[in-house]
Write an enzyme that holds these catalytic residues in place. Structure first.
Site, PDB file in Angstrom:
ATOM      1  N   GLY A  46      -1.101   0.483   0.507  1.00  0.00           N
ATOM      2  CA  GLY A  46      -1.975  -0.467   0.786  1.00  0.00           C
ATOM      3  C   GLY A  46      -1.296  -2.147   1.181  1.00  0.00           C
ATOM      4  O   GLY A  46      -0.253  -2.110   1.096  1.00  0.00           O
ATOM      5  N   GLN A  51      -0.785 -10.784   2.960  1.00  0.00           N
ATOM      6  CA  GLN A  51       0.440 -10.588   2.735  1.00  0.00           C
ATOM      7  C   GLN A  51       1.015 -10.393   4.151  1.00  0.00           C
ATOM      8  O   GLN A  51       2.269 -10.525   4.437  1.00  0.00           O
ATOM      9  CB  GLN A  51       0.788  -9.138   2.283  1.00  0.00           C
ATOM     10  CG  GLN A  51       0.316  -8.831   0.867  1.00  0.00           C
ATOM     11  CD  GLN A  51       0.561  -7.378   0.330  1.00  0.00           C
ATOM     12  OE1 GLN A  51      -0.263  -6.602   0.459  1.00  0.00           O
ATOM     13  NE2 GLN A  51       1.670  -7.215  -0.244  1.00  0.00           N
ATOM     14  N   CYS A  94       4.871  -3.889  -5.186  1.00  0.00           N
ATOM     15  CA  CYS A  94       4.107  -4.548  -4.408  1.00  0.00           C
ATOM     16  C   CYS A  94       5.111  -4.977  -2.966  1.00  0.00           C
ATOM     17  O   CYS A  94       6.580  -5.397  -3.220  1.00  0.00           O
ATOM     18  CB  CYS A  94       3.714  -5.827  -4.708  1.00  0.00           C
ATOM     19  SG  CYS A  94       2.960  -6.878  -3.716  1.00  0.00           S
ATOM     20  N   LEU A  95       4.848  -4.916  -1.732  1.00  0.00           N
ATOM     21  CA  LEU A  95       5.590  -5.058  -0.776  1.00  0.00           C
ATOM     22  C   LEU A  95       6.109  -6.637  -0.598  1.00  0.00           C
ATOM     23  O   LEU A  95       7.052  -7.022   0.051  1.00  0.00           O
ATOM     24  CB  LEU A  95       4.945  -4.732   0.874  1.00  0.00           C
ATOM     25  CG  LEU A  95       4.564  -3.164   0.895  1.00  0.00           C
ATOM     26  CD1 LEU A  95       3.698  -2.828   2.029  1.00  0.00           C
ATOM     27  CD2 LEU A  95       5.931  -2.527   1.100  1.00  0.00           C
ATOM     28  N   HIS A 136      -5.386  -3.441  -7.198  1.00  0.00           N
ATOM     29  CA  HIS A 136      -4.294  -4.304  -6.693  1.00  0.00           C
ATOM     30  C   HIS A 136      -4.499  -5.144  -5.414  1.00  0.00           C
ATOM     31  O   HIS A 136      -4.157  -6.346  -5.180  1.00  0.00           O
ATOM     32  CB  HIS A 136      -2.779  -3.374  -6.407  1.00  0.00           C
ATOM     33  CG  HIS A 136      -1.692  -3.916  -6.072  1.00  0.00           C
ATOM     34  ND1 HIS A 136      -0.625  -4.008  -6.732  1.00  0.00           N
ATOM     35  CD2 HIS A 136      -1.383  -4.592  -4.869  1.00  0.00           C
ATOM     36  CE1 HIS A 136       0.442  -4.484  -6.019  1.00  0.00           C
ATOM     37  NE2 HIS A 136      -0.023  -4.996  -4.959  1.00  0.00           N
ATOM     38  N   GLU A 137      -5.145  -4.731  -4.414  1.00  0.00           N
ATOM     39  CA  GLU A 137      -5.307  -5.187  -3.168  1.00  0.00           C
ATOM     40  C   GLU A 137      -6.281  -6.388  -3.293  1.00  0.00           C
ATOM     41  O   GLU A 137      -6.429  -7.479  -2.923  1.00  0.00           O
ATOM     42  CB  GLU A 137      -5.795  -4.304  -1.987  1.00  0.00           C
ATOM     43  CG  GLU A 137      -4.771  -3.202  -1.655  1.00  0.00           C
ATOM     44  CD  GLU A 137      -3.323  -3.690  -1.582  1.00  0.00           C
ATOM     45  OE1 GLU A 137      -3.066  -4.835  -1.288  1.00  0.00           O
ATOM     46  OE2 GLU A 137      -2.390  -2.640  -1.762  1.00  0.00           O
ATOM     47  N   HIS A 140      -4.983  -9.391  -4.669  1.00  0.00           N
ATOM     48  CA  HIS A 140      -4.188 -10.422  -3.574  1.00  0.00           C
ATOM     49  C   HIS A 140      -5.313 -11.363  -2.803  1.00  0.00           C
ATOM     50  O   HIS A 140      -4.799 -12.292  -2.634  1.00  0.00           O
ATOM     51  CB  HIS A 140      -3.672  -9.175  -2.484  1.00  0.00           C
ATOM     52  CG  HIS A 140      -2.355  -8.728  -2.697  1.00  0.00           C
ATOM     53  ND1 HIS A 140      -1.164  -9.676  -3.068  1.00  0.00           N
ATOM     54  CD2 HIS A 140      -1.784  -7.404  -2.784  1.00  0.00           C
ATOM     55  CE1 HIS A 140      -0.155  -8.884  -3.151  1.00  0.00           C
ATOM     56  NE2 HIS A 140      -0.394  -7.671  -3.010  1.00  0.00           N
TER      57      HIS A 140
END
Ligand code: GNR
Ligand code: NI
Length: 172
Positions: A46, A51, A94-95, A136-137, A140
């Site tokens: 994702g 990000q 998480c990236l 999660h997204e 963000h």
């Protein structure tokens, strides 16, 4: 298409609340396509626009496992219209917080209304990893990271470690 660079904590832009898109126009579609390529390259399952430093309510997902048929999802202006009372714990990463993982409890199933890549209103039911990932997204888009769901002690330790690493990189 293009691979975009992914910002990491403690970058303060990760705390911004992203703005809805007025329409899914060509520029939003290009952002979605570049984000999908960036996510596959990372690799991740994702990615939210913030990000890649774009404060728009846009995200991409693909939770298909390696060797399975890809299941790319392009999502703008998502809204959770229903969440199960039943909760599920999943070890998240998480990236934007590379190489750190922690257990987060979230509703195990959600229904999400959103605009697809053609600007059409869609609704989807998500469970399992997809339910975890879409929540999660969406976090963000509201400036929330998975570490915000952990204890203050754990969050403070993570922030301190990544803040120090960023300082050492900038001094190098
Ligand atoms: O690639 C990712 N894996 C992941 C694993 C468990 C829960 C959430 C995620 S999302 C993450 C990519 C990312 O940082 N998306 O914002
Ligand atoms: Ni993330």
């Amino acid at each position: 298409m293009a691979i975009l660079s992914i910002i990491e904590i403690p970058d303060p832009r990760l705390k911004l609340v992203s703005e809805p898109v007025a329409h899914v126009d060509a520029s939003v579609r290009k952002l979605m396509d570049d984000m999908m390529e960036t996510m596959y390259d990372a690799p991740g399952i994702g990615l939210a626009a913030i990000q890649v430093a774009v404060a728009k309510r846009v995200l991409v997902l693909d939770v298909a496992r390696e060797g399975e048929e890809p299941q790319p999802l392009f999502i703008a202006n998502p809204e959770i219209v229903w969440a199960s009372e039943e909760l599920n714990v999943y070890q998240e990463g998480c990236l934007s917080i590379p190489d750190y993982y922690g257990d987060v409890e979230r509703p195990s199933r959600v229904r999400v209304r959103y605009l697809d890549r053609d600007g059409k209103v869609q609704e989807m039911n998500a469970d399992g990893l997809l339910a975890t990932c879409v929540q999660h997204e969406i976090d963000h888009l509201n400036g929330v990271l998975f570490i915000d769901h952990l204890s203050r002690l754990k969050r403070d330790r993570v922030m301190k470690k990544y803040t120090k690493a960023a300082r050492l990189r900038s001094e190098a």
